[in-house]
Design an enzyme around this catalytic site. Sequence first.
Site, PDB file in Angstrom:
ATOM      1  N   HIS A  95     -18.838  16.912 -83.440  1.00 37.50           N
ATOM      2  CA  HIS A  95     -19.948  17.239 -84.148  1.00 37.50           C
ATOM      3  C   HIS A  95     -19.708  17.478 -85.689  1.00 37.50           C
ATOM      4  O   HIS A  95     -18.812  17.860 -86.200  1.00 37.50           O
ATOM      5  CB  HIS A  95     -20.340  18.639 -83.626  1.00 37.50           C
ATOM      6  N   GLU A 154     -25.712  10.929 -85.019  1.00 39.60           N
ATOM      7  CA  GLU A 154     -26.260  11.966 -85.591  1.00 39.60           C
ATOM      8  C   GLU A 154     -26.142  11.942 -86.892  1.00 39.60           C
ATOM      9  O   GLU A 154     -25.371  12.425 -87.567  1.00 39.60           O
ATOM     10  CB  GLU A 154     -25.420  13.276 -85.047  1.00 39.60           C
TER      11      GLU A 154
END
Length: 231
Positions: A95, A154
């Site tokens: 992430h 993302e």
Amino acid sequence: MKYIIGNWKSNQNLTESLVWIDSIQAIKPRFNKDISVILCLPFTDIAGFNHKLADLEMPITTGAQNVSHLAPGKHTGEINAAMLAELVSFCIVGHSDRRREFAETSEMVAKKARLLLENSITPIVCLDLPYLDEQIKELFQKNIDVSRCIFVYEPIAAVGTGRPIDPVDANHTANQISFLIDNAAPILYGGSVTSDNVKSFVSQNRIDGVLVGTDSLEPTLFAEIINSLGN
Ligand code: PGA
């Protein structure tokens, strides 16, 4: 199969997480067998949350948000993949929060993915354009079976900002990722997803679901996302 993955990040203690389940239970979102709902929790919440989900027979699967890149051993404070194997079926790796705040590299992400797969946990691999090629190359170099992963595009500018990107642009990058992994795995979009925009992403031809941060914390909003996709 479509995916809705919630990511609570560093929010909610165990007590708060159990209240969240009570709220979802009261709202009764329209769970659907074609939609897999996965919630990635803080380590400290997972065991208690799993017990309550099982008691209520609620169709949510739990995941972790991180795992050690090291095998079991003398690594004080690390949570390794073998420990998680008893608790979760999924785990986020790479992430952008972890890249930025904890200097996680593509090599570490690939090591984590390998250890997760060895422990039968599906890695949810987050990608963004500046390191997309490099990260996928690293997975192949470490002989990761990409068909056993889930990928999430993302774009950093959209994560936690309330400013999602254009779904057509997201689909374009999802197709690039698909090409690099030989179309072997689901590809999701993450970044300011809400019940108002979720359909515009998931209706794209190469977007198989969404990763939701902010709106997964609030039961009403998360339930609305599940319902929007179920309709
Ligand atoms: P957001 O977070 O939905 O708040 O943008 C997405 C994420 O967890 O990456």
